[in-house]
Design an enzyme around this catalytic site. Structure first.
Site, PDB file in Angstrom:
ATOM      1  N   ARG A  83      21.759  58.450  -8.781  1.00  0.00           N
ATOM      2  CA  ARG A  83      22.777  57.539  -9.282  1.00  0.00           C
ATOM      3  C   ARG A  83      23.601  58.276 -10.347  1.00  0.00           C
ATOM      4  NH1 ARG A  83      22.403  52.141 -13.188  1.00  0.00           N
ATOM      5  NH2 ARG A  83      24.543  51.463 -12.788  1.00  0.00           N
ATOM      6  N   HIS A  84      24.850  57.887 -10.479  1.00  0.00           N
ATOM      7  CA  HIS A  84      25.710  58.463 -11.504  1.00  0.00           C
ATOM      8  C   HIS A  84      25.155  58.177 -12.896  1.00  0.00           C
ATOM      9  CE1 HIS A  84      27.109  54.415 -12.417  1.00  0.00           C
ATOM     10  NE2 HIS A  84      27.281  54.224 -11.112  1.00  0.00           N
ATOM     11  N   ARG A 122      27.990  54.503 -17.512  1.00  0.00           N
ATOM     12  CA  ARG A 122      29.405  54.155 -17.331  1.00  0.00           C
ATOM     13  C   ARG A 122      29.770  52.981 -18.224  1.00  0.00           C
ATOM     14  NH1 ARG A 122      29.385  49.330 -14.837  1.00  0.00           N
ATOM     15  NH2 ARG A 122      27.875  48.877 -13.173  1.00  0.00           N
ATOM     16  N   ARG A 160      33.269  58.139 -11.204  1.00  0.00           N
ATOM     17  CA  ARG A 160      32.044  58.342 -11.972  1.00  0.00           C
ATOM     18  C   ARG A 160      30.989  59.143 -11.196  1.00  0.00           C
ATOM     19  NH1 ARG A 160      32.679  52.926 -10.910  1.00  0.00           N
ATOM     20  NH2 ARG A 160      31.154  51.903  -9.538  1.00  0.00           N
ATOM     21  N   ASP A 214      23.618  53.008  -7.901  1.00  0.00           N
ATOM     22  CA  ASP A 214      22.325  52.326  -7.952  1.00  0.00           C
ATOM     23  C   ASP A 214      22.002  51.645  -6.627  1.00  0.00           C
ATOM     24  OD1 ASP A 214      24.345  50.446  -8.242  1.00  0.00           O
ATOM     25  OD2 ASP A 214      23.579  49.590 -10.113  1.00  0.00           O
TER      26      ASP A 214
END
Length: 422
Positions: free
Chosen positions: A35-36, A39, A104, A280
């Protein structure tokens, strides 16, 4: 007593042997999906005291400095884990990085690579910065059925609607009405589905992580029960085998097929690491499709590691799956009916039901079938489409009947033909 001692010794011996076999195994290929990083909120609620953009310097839904640093650290962690697999110098024949087409995730991949491949030696191209550019590949979300999984699939949309109309889902959703009413009143935003509750939870969670004081009313619902509702929502999109097959099947099939090509020495270029930068929901969908998901909210930079090893103790390579949540060390996963180490061929058998044979064809809905009508009658656009297709089918049928009648009656009229005079 003697029998108990015997079993203890036997179990200890088996554990030592299993550990030895694992240590002797050679890691030959790995897939990493993460996942990034951290944010900003994507959609602040109407009564949000922190909804003014001045509180967020990078805009809505964008990677923060904390998110960049979190992935820099994850990249360094991956370098340490795969130091025997990767060389010290970047080469495109060693690694491939793919991201969803979102700011992102693209920026997270770049931050991660800064930790994975810090420049050294001839790779240093500017002494002022310890960074080097490395390609990150992407595809428009509307065309991506593998990672973003947003390429149109009518059969999936139909199956998801049917599940949400089921008694099971409706009863669960109805049980949440008191929570929905409470948060709708206080947030100023209509919340009447688990997904809407998940979005609100995400916003509150990010604000809490950034040390913003949450309104007093949130104490009744944050973190619980919103956290549990959000976690349950993550399982919705792949809740049934059909949903999993159509949503995440292409990704699992791609990973397993690449493992197969690597084992058969057919992977060209012969890479060693494949990285996916996503969201996610991607982490949750992959774990749930593999039947490994325990209800939770995948945190920022959480990642799934799928590793292929070759051991002298096994006739064929085997796969191990790990999940790195918030701890330093990843958690080994027990693959259904196989355990923590599963032969590659067995993986294809275990997940046969979620590997699409022909995804584009399986996504199609039979023309004017009842399921198609059920899926589209709820929207005016779908209804107009059905009417249009039905009208065209009737006109085509009339034309065929007219042509047939004319041929049977021997009718001929030169006006039906275009004359071309020489």
């Amino acid at each position: 007593m003697i029998l108990s001692a015997f079993f203890v010794i036997l179990l200890h011996t088996l554990c030592i042997r299993s550990q030895q076999e694992f240590q002797d195994a050679k890691l030959i290929f790995a897939h990493v999906l993460y996942r990034h990083g951290d944010r900003t909120p994507i959609d602040p609620y109407p009564k949000d005291p922190w909804k003014d953009p001045s509180h967020w310097t990078t805009g809505w839904g964008q990677l923060t400095n904390a998110g960049k640093h979190r992935h820099l650290e994850l990249g360094r962690w991956l370098r340490n884990r795969y130091h025997n697999l990767l060389g010290g110098t970047y080469t495109n024949n060693e690694i491939y990085v793919r991201s969803t087409d979102v700011d992102r995730t693209l920026m997270s991949a770049e931050s991660n690579l800064a930790g994975l491949y810090p420049p050294n030696g001839s790779d240093v191209w500017d002494s002022a910065i310890q960074w080097q550019p490395i390609p990150v590949h992407t595809s428009p979300e509307i065309l991506d059925e593998v990672l973003a999984a947003k390429k149109p699939c009518p059969a999936y949309d139909n199956a998801l609607r049917k599940y949400k109309d089921s008694d099971e889902f409706q009863q669960y959703n109805k049980s949440l009405e008191p929570v929905y009413q409470y948060v709708s009143t206080h947030s100023g935003k209509k919340v009447n589905t688990p997904t809407a509750a998940q979005n609100l939870y995400s916003c509150l969670h990010i604000e809490a992580l950034n040390n913003f004081t949450l309104p007093d009313w949130t104490k009744q619902v944050y973190p619980q029960p919103l956290s549990s509702i959000s976690a349950r929502s993550f399982a919705t999109k792949t809740y049934t085998p059909q949903l999993a097959r159509l949503k995440t099947g292409p990704l699992v099939k791609e990973i397993l097929q690449r493992f197969q090509d690597k084992a058969n020495k057919k992977l060209k270029p012969d890479r060693k690491l494949w990285i996916y930068s996503a969201h996610d929901i991607t982490v949750a969908n992959l774990l749930n499709t593999l039947r490994l998901f325990e209800l939770h909210n995948p945190p920022f930079a959480s990642c799934v590691l799928l590793e292929l090893r070759q051991s002298a103790h096994y006739d064929e390579p085997y796969i191990s799956i790990y999940y790195k949540n918030t701890t330093d060390e990843p958690e080994p996963m027990n693959i259904p009916s196989c355990g923590p180490r599963c032969p590659l061929s067995q993986m294809f058998k275990i997940y046969q039901d979620i590997l699409p044979d022909n995804w584009p064809r399986e996504c199609q809905v039979p023309f004017l079938s009842l399921t198609y009508v059920e899926a589209d009658m709820r929207s005016s656009t779908g209804l107009i489409g059905i009417i249009f297709l039905t009208t065209m089918a009737i006109l085509l049928l009339l034309l065929v009947l007219m042509a047939y009648r004319r041929r049977r009656s021997g009718y001929h009229n030169d006006q039906w033909y275009l004359r071309i005079d020489g």
